[in-house]
Design a protein around this motif. Structure first.
Motif, short mmCIF file in Angstrom:
data_model
loop_
_atom_site.label_atom_id
_atom_site.label_comp_id
_atom_site.label_asym_id
_atom_site.label_seq_id
_atom_site.Cartn_x
_atom_site.Cartn_y
_atom_site.Cartn_z
N TYR A 129 -9.16 23.17 -21.18
CA TYR A 129 -9.12 21.81 -21.73
C TYR A 129 -7.71 21.46 -22.21
CZ TYR A 129 -10.40 17.92 -24.85
OH TYR A 129 -10.49 16.70 -25.47
N LYS A 137 -3.13 19.38 -21.16
CA LYS A 137 -2.17 18.72 -22.05
C LYS A 137 -0.93 19.59 -22.24
CE LYS A 137 -5.94 16.28 -24.35
NZ LYS A 137 -6.91 16.57 -23.27
N SER A 191 -24.20 20.01 -30.66
CA SER A 191 -23.58 18.71 -30.39
C SER A 191 -24.34 17.89 -29.36
CB SER A 191 -22.13 18.90 -29.90
OG SER A 191 -21.36 19.55 -30.88
N GLY A 209 -19.44 20.76 -23.09
CA GLY A 209 -18.05 20.36 -22.94
C GLY A 209 -17.37 20.06 -24.27
N ILE A 210 -16.06 20.20 -24.28
CA ILE A 210 -15.28 20.04 -25.51
C ILE A 210 -15.34 18.61 -26.04
CG2 ILE A 210 -12.96 20.13 -26.51
CD1 ILE A 210 -14.16 22.88 -26.04
N ASP A 211 -15.32 17.62 -25.17
CA ASP A 211 -15.29 16.24 -25.64
C ASP A 211 -16.52 15.88 -26.47
OD1 ASP A 211 -12.78 15.41 -24.70
OD2 ASP A 211 -13.57 15.05 -22.70
N LYS A 212 -17.71 16.31 -26.03
CA LYS A 212 -18.93 16.02 -26.80
C LYS A 212 -18.94 16.79 -28.10
CE LYS A 212 -21.96 14.62 -23.01
NZ LYS A 212 -23.21 14.91 -22.25
N ARG A 223 -16.27 17.55 -29.83
CA ARG A 223 -15.33 16.84 -30.70
C ARG A 223 -15.97 15.59 -31.30
NH1 ARG A 223 -9.34 16.37 -28.21
NH2 ARG A 223 -9.01 15.69 -30.39
N ALA A 224 -16.76 14.91 -30.51
CA ALA A 224 -17.39 13.68 -30.98
C ALA A 224 -18.40 13.95 -32.09
CB ALA A 224 -18.06 12.96 -29.81
N ASP A 271 -12.84 18.67 -34.23
CA ASP A 271 -12.01 17.64 -33.59
C ASP A 271 -10.61 17.61 -34.19
OD1 ASP A 271 -11.50 15.20 -31.99
OD2 ASP A 271 -11.53 14.21 -33.95
N GLU A 290 -3.56 19.75 -29.40
CA GLU A 290 -3.25 19.01 -28.18
C GLU A 290 -1.96 18.19 -28.30
OE1 GLU A 290 -6.52 16.48 -27.21
OE2 GLU A 290 -6.28 15.21 -28.98
#
Length: 238
Positions: free
Chosen positions: A35, A39, A147, A209-212, A214-215, A221, A228
């Motif tokens: 992930y 970046k 999450s 996944g990382i995005d969910k 983080r949310a 997050d 990042e």
């Protein structure tokens, strides 16, 4: 030229992640590293060292040696932590004060601030105020798997309502607490005997996944957000 100024001129960053055990090591290697590589932030997970043992027994006296070693090994890398609040030992900076608090976000702030200050006082010559990013998982890395309730219920073969009941009780994944019978990993084992930290858990994490994560998990997050920005950017301690 300072460490921060020098890295503003770089287009990538290298970060050693000192992890509690094999579960966290796989989490970093299989999820966080890919992930953040997008970046241009490259992670190297390293299990905290203890002779004859890998994982668990999270004492600051043990972590301190690894933090020192990696700060001194190379002057051009960052160091961070991935350890669980649940099971952490009383010698950890901020532990006693955090135990007097009830709000999980306040506990986290106390632990991270005290850890950063202790490392800065111990190793001032290694510039930890710019190179060290403290982080403690509230209350375990496994909390992140809550999450996405649908994904978690499907993998465990249970009704979603059982997962929802835990979230309703606790409010959010990072507030699932640290008692022996109600810590995140214990709740997952109670939901299904098929749950195994390094196999089932990582498979669930990969699907979510990382995005969910983080949310749903603001403390996680914040940590990922700091990492990042390291490539060609700036950062600060928690």
């Amino acid at each position: 030229m300072s460490f921060r100024e020098a890295h503003r001129m770089c287009d990538y960053a290298e970060l050693v992640v000192l992890v509690e055990g094999p579960t966290e090591q796989r989490f970093v290697k299989q999820l966080l590293a890919p992930y953040l590589a997008d970046k241009r932030v490259y992670l190297a997970p390293v299990i905290l060292h203890k002779p004859g043992q890998k994982g668990g027994d999270v004492k600051f006296s043990r972590a301190q040696n690894d933090i020192e070693r990696h700060l001194k090994q190379r002057a051009d890398t960052w160091i961070t932590l991935l350890v669980d609040y649940y099971g952490i030992k009383p010698d950890w900076p901020g532990y006693a004060k955090s135990k007097r608090l009830t709000n999980h976000k306040q506990k986290w702030q106390v632990m991270c601030k005290a850890t950063a200050e202790t490392v800065q006082n111990l190793f001032p010559a290694q510039n930890p105020q710019e190179r060290f990013i403290p982080y403690v998982s509230m209350h375990e890395t496994e909390a992140l798997y809550f999450s996405e309730p649908d994904c978690l219920a499907e993998h465990l073969g249970v009704r979603r309502q059982r997962v929802d009941a835990i979230l309703k009780e606790c409010g959010e994944p990072e507030n699932i607490n640290d008692r022996p019978d109600t810590a995140p990993s214990r709740r997952l084992q109670q939901l299904s005997r098929r749950f195994k930290k390094t196999t089932t858990g990582i498979a669930i994490a990969e699907q979510i996944g990382i995005d969910k994560m983080r949310a749903a998990c603001p403390l996680f997050d914040r940590w990922v957000g700091k990492m990042e920005t390291l490539a060609g950017g700036s950062h600060g301690a928690a």
